[in-house]
Design a protein around this motif. Structure first.
Motif, PDB file in Angstrom:
ATOM      1  N   HIS A 155       0.827  -1.200   0.000  1.00  0.00           N
ATOM      2  CA  HIS A 155       0.000   0.000   0.000  1.00  0.00           C
ATOM      3  C   HIS A 155       0.868   1.259   0.000  1.00  0.00           C
ATOM      4  O   HIS A 155       0.596   2.222  -0.727  1.00  0.00           O
ATOM      5  CB  HIS A 155      -0.929  -0.002   1.214  1.00  0.00           C
ATOM      6  CG  HIS A 155      -1.783   1.218   1.310  1.00  0.00           C
ATOM      7  ND1 HIS A 155      -2.830   1.456   0.458  1.00  0.00           N
ATOM      8  CD2 HIS A 155      -1.732   2.284   2.145  1.00  0.00           C
ATOM      9  CE1 HIS A 155      -3.384   2.617   0.770  1.00  0.00           C
ATOM     10  NE2 HIS A 155      -2.736   3.134   1.794  1.00  0.00           N
ATOM     11  N   ALA A 166       2.451   1.661  -3.408  1.00  0.00           N
ATOM     12  CA  ALA A 166       1.449   2.116  -4.371  1.00  0.00           C
ATOM     13  C   ALA A 166       1.170   3.600  -4.192  1.00  0.00           C
ATOM     14  O   ALA A 166       1.042   4.343  -5.174  1.00  0.00           O
ATOM     15  CB  ALA A 166       0.172   1.302  -4.224  1.00  0.00           C
ATOM     16  N   SER A 167       1.100   4.046  -2.945  1.00  0.00           N
ATOM     17  CA  SER A 167       0.864   5.466  -2.678  1.00  0.00           C
ATOM     18  C   SER A 167       2.022   6.319  -3.180  1.00  0.00           C
ATOM     19  O   SER A 167       1.809   7.367  -3.793  1.00  0.00           O
ATOM     20  CB  SER A 167       0.675   5.698  -1.177  1.00  0.00           C
ATOM     21  OG  SER A 167      -0.470   5.066  -0.719  1.00  0.00           O
ATOM     22  N   ASN A 209       4.221   5.499  -5.534  1.00  0.00           N
ATOM     23  CA  ASN A 209       4.233   5.453  -7.002  1.00  0.00           C
ATOM     24  C   ASN A 209       3.139   6.334  -7.592  1.00  0.00           C
ATOM     25  O   ASN A 209       3.351   7.010  -8.594  1.00  0.00           O
ATOM     26  CB  ASN A 209       4.080   4.014  -7.498  1.00  0.00           C
ATOM     27  CG  ASN A 209       5.351   3.225  -7.326  1.00  0.00           C
ATOM     28  OD1 ASN A 209       6.438   3.784  -7.327  1.00  0.00           O
ATOM     29  ND2 ASN A 209       5.221   1.924  -7.160  1.00  0.00           N
ATOM     30  N   SER A 210       1.982   6.334  -6.975  1.00  0.00           N
ATOM     31  CA  SER A 210       0.893   7.181  -7.431  1.00  0.00           C
ATOM     32  C   SER A 210       1.289   8.651  -7.325  1.00  0.00           C
ATOM     33  O   SER A 210       1.037   9.448  -8.230  1.00  0.00           O
ATOM     34  CB  SER A 210      -0.359   6.916  -6.608  1.00  0.00           C
ATOM     35  OG  SER A 210      -1.380   7.811  -6.953  1.00  0.00           O
ATOM     36  N   TYR A 211       1.927   8.974  -6.225  1.00  0.00           N
ATOM     37  CA  TYR A 211       2.376  10.352  -6.025  1.00  0.00           C
ATOM     38  C   TYR A 211       3.426  10.729  -7.069  1.00  0.00           C
ATOM     39  O   TYR A 211       3.382  11.809  -7.655  1.00  0.00           O
ATOM     40  CB  TYR A 211       2.941  10.508  -4.616  1.00  0.00           C
ATOM     41  CG  TYR A 211       3.387  11.910  -4.288  1.00  0.00           C
ATOM     42  CD1 TYR A 211       2.466  12.881  -3.936  1.00  0.00           C
ATOM     43  CD2 TYR A 211       4.729  12.261  -4.334  1.00  0.00           C
ATOM     44  CE1 TYR A 211       2.856  14.165  -3.636  1.00  0.00           C
ATOM     45  CE2 TYR A 211       5.135  13.551  -4.034  1.00  0.00           C
ATOM     46  CZ  TYR A 211       4.201  14.494  -3.688  1.00  0.00           C
ATOM     47  OH  TYR A 211       4.598  15.758  -3.402  1.00  0.00           O
ATOM     48  N   ASN A 232       3.843   9.446 -10.010  1.00  0.00           N
ATOM     49  CA  ASN A 232       3.248   9.495 -11.342  1.00  0.00           C
ATOM     50  C   ASN A 232       2.290  10.657 -11.526  1.00  0.00           C
ATOM     51  O   ASN A 232       1.860  10.931 -12.636  1.00  0.00           O
ATOM     52  CB  ASN A 232       2.513   8.178 -11.643  1.00  0.00           C
ATOM     53  CG  ASN A 232       3.479   7.032 -11.791  1.00  0.00           C
ATOM     54  OD1 ASN A 232       4.629   7.219 -12.168  1.00  0.00           O
ATOM     55  ND2 ASN A 232       3.030   5.835 -11.483  1.00  0.00           N
ATOM     56  N   SER A 233       1.971  11.364 -10.462  1.00  0.00           N
ATOM     57  CA  SER A 233       1.043  12.481 -10.567  1.00  0.00           C
ATOM     58  C   SER A 233       1.732  13.742 -11.073  1.00  0.00           C
ATOM     59  O   SER A 233       1.087  14.753 -11.277  1.00  0.00           O
ATOM     60  CB  SER A 233       0.384  12.752  -9.214  1.00  0.00           C
ATOM     61  OG  SER A 233       1.337  13.259  -8.296  1.00  0.00           O
ATOM     62  N   ALA A 271      10.704   4.238  -3.376  1.00  0.00           N
ATOM     63  CA  ALA A 271       9.934   3.941  -4.579  1.00  0.00           C
ATOM     64  C   ALA A 271      10.749   3.218  -5.630  1.00  0.00           C
ATOM     65  O   ALA A 271      10.195   2.535  -6.488  1.00  0.00           O
ATOM     66  CB  ALA A 271       9.378   5.242  -5.165  1.00  0.00           C
TER      67      ALA A 271
END
Length: 67
Positions: A42, A45-46, A48-50, A52-53, A66
């Protein structure tokens, strides 16, 4: 003979108790390991999401985690 039988019975009870405790400890360890892995996934994923934003305000330690 009766004394030996009593000792054997007591040893069998202790062995059964030890086996039950060992199974419980293994189950607890498995549960904790799975929980840690889910938390780790989790968090990754958080991060990586950050990443990729498109935001650039990330600390060097977060970048290391990461990658």
């Amino acid at each position: 003979v009766e004394n030996a039988r009593m000792k054997l019975t007591a040893e069998m009870k202790l062995r059964n108790q030890a086996q039950c405790e060992l199974r419980a400890l293994r189950a607890e360890l498995t549960q904790r390991t799975q929980s840690i892995e889910l938390n780790r996934q989790h968090q990754l994923a958080s991060i990586n999401s950050y990443l990729n934003s498109g935001k650039e305000n990330i600390t060097p330690s977060e970048k290391r985690i990461a990658s």
